[in-house]
Design an enzyme around this catalytic site. Structure first.
Site, PDB file in Angstrom:
ATOM      1  N   LYS A 114      -2.407   6.181  -1.815  1.00 44.04           N
ATOM      2  CA  LYS A 114      -3.726   5.964  -2.583  1.00 44.04           C
ATOM      3  C   LYS A 114      -4.899   6.691  -1.900  1.00 44.04           C
ATOM      4  O   LYS A 114      -4.989   6.468  -0.562  1.00 44.04           O
ATOM      5  CB  LYS A 114      -4.068   4.387  -2.529  1.00 44.04           C
ATOM      6  CG  LYS A 114      -5.349   4.266  -3.339  1.00 44.04           C
ATOM      7  CD  LYS A 114      -5.622   2.506  -3.221  1.00 44.04           C
ATOM      8  CE  LYS A 114      -6.410   2.167  -1.887  1.00 44.04           C
ATOM      9  NZ  LYS A 114      -7.759   2.602  -1.922  1.00 44.04           N
ATOM     10  N   THR A 120      -9.884  -8.009  -4.436  1.00 41.74           N
ATOM     11  CA  THR A 120      -9.160  -9.176  -3.722  1.00 41.74           C
ATOM     12  C   THR A 120     -10.333  -9.741  -2.471  1.00 41.74           C
ATOM     13  O   THR A 120      -9.971 -10.700  -1.780  1.00 41.74           O
ATOM     14  CB  THR A 120      -8.214  -8.667  -2.916  1.00 41.74           C
ATOM     15  OG1 THR A 120      -8.369  -7.488  -2.236  1.00 41.74           O
ATOM     16  CG2 THR A 120      -6.854  -8.378  -3.879  1.00 41.74           C
ATOM     17  N   HIS A 161     -16.190   2.820 -14.289  1.00 37.45           N
ATOM     18  CA  HIS A 161     -16.867   1.881 -14.974  1.00 37.45           C
ATOM     19  C   HIS A 161     -18.191   2.294 -15.438  1.00 37.45           C
ATOM     20  O   HIS A 161     -19.121   2.445 -14.476  1.00 37.45           O
ATOM     21  CB  HIS A 161     -17.000   0.499 -14.104  1.00 37.45           C
ATOM     22  CG  HIS A 161     -17.607  -0.622 -14.572  1.00 37.45           C
ATOM     23  ND1 HIS A 161     -17.561  -1.869 -14.127  1.00 37.45           N
ATOM     24  CD2 HIS A 161     -18.061  -0.978 -15.970  1.00 37.45           C
ATOM     25  CE1 HIS A 161     -18.368  -2.679 -15.003  1.00 37.45           C
ATOM     26  NE2 HIS A 161     -18.465  -2.057 -16.139  1.00 37.45           N
ATOM     27  N   ASP A 162     -18.273   2.919 -16.761  1.00 34.78           N
ATOM     28  CA  ASP A 162     -19.377   3.213 -17.203  1.00 34.78           C
ATOM     29  C   ASP A 162     -19.288   3.308 -18.798  1.00 34.78           C
ATOM     30  O   ASP A 162     -18.385   2.738 -19.312  1.00 34.78           O
ATOM     31  CB  ASP A 162     -19.667   4.865 -16.709  1.00 34.78           C
ATOM     32  CG  ASP A 162     -20.886   5.215 -16.584  1.00 34.78           C
ATOM     33  OD1 ASP A 162     -21.814   5.242 -17.475  1.00 34.78           O
ATOM     34  OD2 ASP A 162     -21.303   5.993 -15.557  1.00 34.78           O
ATOM     35  N   LEU A 209     -10.468   5.302  -8.070  1.00 36.72           N
ATOM     36  CA  LEU A 209     -11.873   5.781  -8.331  1.00 36.72           C
ATOM     37  C   LEU A 209     -12.549   4.400  -8.939  1.00 36.72           C
ATOM     38  O   LEU A 209     -13.922   4.292  -9.087  1.00 36.72           O
ATOM     39  CB  LEU A 209     -12.326   7.001  -8.665  1.00 36.72           C
ATOM     40  CG  LEU A 209     -11.581   8.072  -7.816  1.00 36.72           C
ATOM     41  CD1 LEU A 209     -12.091   9.438  -8.483  1.00 36.72           C
ATOM     42  CD2 LEU A 209     -12.351   8.065  -6.548  1.00 36.72           C
ATOM     43  N   LYS A 210     -11.837   3.392  -9.753  1.00 31.63           N
ATOM     44  CA  LYS A 210     -12.700   2.321 -10.233  1.00 31.63           C
ATOM     45  C   LYS A 210     -13.587   2.674 -11.131  1.00 31.63           C
ATOM     46  O   LYS A 210     -14.675   2.120 -11.440  1.00 31.63           O
ATOM     47  CB  LYS A 210     -12.932   1.155  -9.316  1.00 31.63           C
ATOM     48  CG  LYS A 210     -11.860   0.874  -8.292  1.00 31.63           C
ATOM     49  CD  LYS A 210     -12.371  -0.180  -7.390  1.00 31.63           C
ATOM     50  CE  LYS A 210     -11.272  -0.881  -6.400  1.00 31.63           C
ATOM     51  NZ  LYS A 210     -11.002   0.277  -5.442  1.00 31.63           N
TER      52      LYS A 210
END
Length: 233
Positions: free
Chosen positions: A32, A119, A63-64, A60-61
Site C-alpha cells: 500500500k 479504524t 473525497h471531492d 489516497l482516499k
C-alpha cells in the site's frame, strides 16, 4: 483477486521504501502506498514499485466534488495500480464518477473501494466530532450499501464490521481491513483492531498491515507470520 496481506509502506521517502522492499528477496508482497509516501515521492514511486513486480494499493482516499474525483481517477488509472480508493462519505454520485474515471481505453480498471470509517474512529468520536447520531456499525453498513449501489468492488472497514458488511452486501463484495495487530503487539493509535487469524475467520478479503511488519526487528519474518495466520498456510 485472491485474498492477500497488504503491507502499508508508510515511509517518508523513496529511498527508505525501496530499502525496505529490498529485504524481500524471495517474494513480492502486495504493498500500500499512502498519502505520506505519495506526497513525498510522487507518481514515480508507484512506477518504480510496479516495475519491481509488486501489486499496489494506492491509498489516497479521494473525497471531492464528483467531476474533480473523476478527473483525478483518470490520472491515477494511468499509473497501472491494482487498487485505489475514495471516501464513501463523498456520496453515491461521487463514487460513480470515480468509477467512470478509472476505466482505461481498453476497458480494464483497478479495483475501486471506499473507506467507511477510519479504524482510529470510535463511535464516541464519530457522534461527538462528526455529529453522526447513528451507531458506528449501522453507519458503516449504510456506507457499504451505498458503495455497492455505486458499483464499486468493496469497502475499507475494520475487521469488527467485515462480517456484517458481507451479510448486508453479499459474499462477493470485498472487505479490506486495516487495524490488524498480532495478539502480542501494541495497539498504537488504532481503536477497532483484530489479529490476522481473527480477520480470516470473519471473512476479510484483504488485510492491511503496517507497523507490525514495517517496525518489526525482522520485517520479512513478521510478514510471513502474518501471511501464515491470515491465509492459514
Amino acid at each position: 483477486m485472491n485474498k492477500d496481506v497488504i503491507i502499508a509502506c508508510d515511509f517518508s521517502s523513496k529511498e527508505e521504501t525501496l530499502a525496505f522492499l529490498d529485504r524481500f528477496e524471495d517474494c513480492k508482497p502486495f504493498v500500500k502506498i499512502g498519502m505520506e509516501l505519495f506526497y513525498a515521492a510522487g507518481p514515480d514511486i508507484v512506477r518504480e514499485i510496479k516495475k519491481r513486480g509488486h501489486k499496489i494499493f494506492l491509498d489516497l482516499k479521494l473525497h471531492d466534488i464528483p467531476n474533480t474525483v473523476k478527473n483525478a481517477m483518470r490520472v491515477l488509472s494511468s499509473l497501472d495500480v491494482d487498487m485505489c480508493n475514495v471516501h464513501a462519505g463523498g456520496t453515491i454520485d461521487m463514487m460513480r464518477e470515480a468509477l467512470e474515471g478509472l476505466k482505461r481505453p481498453d476497458g480494464t480498471r483497478p479495483l475501486l473501494i471506499a473507506v467507511t470509517q477510519l479504524t482510529s474512529t470510535s463511535e464516541e468520536r464519530m457522534q461527538k466530532d462528526l455529529l453522526i447520531s447513528a451507531g458506528i456499525a449501522e453507519t458503516i453498513v449504510h456506507y457499504a450499501k451505498n458503495t455497492r449501489e455505486a458499483g464499486l468492488d468493496g469497502v475499507v472497514c475494520s475487521p469488527l464490521e467485515a462480517a456484517m458488511v458481507k451479510e448486508a452486501c453479499g459474499k462477493d463484495f470485498m472487505t479490506i481491513t486495516p487495524g490488524i495487530r498480532f495478539k502480542d503487539a501494541a495497539k498504537d493509535d488504532q481503536v477497532r483492531i483484530m489479529d490476522p487469524a481473527g480477520a480470516r475467520e470473519i471473512g476479510s478479503d484483504f488485510i492491511v498491515v503496517g507497523r507490525p511488519i514495517t517496525a518489526a526487528e525482522d520485517p520479512v519474518a513478521a510478514y510471513k507470520r502474518c501471511v501464515k495466520e491470515f491465509l492459514g498456510e
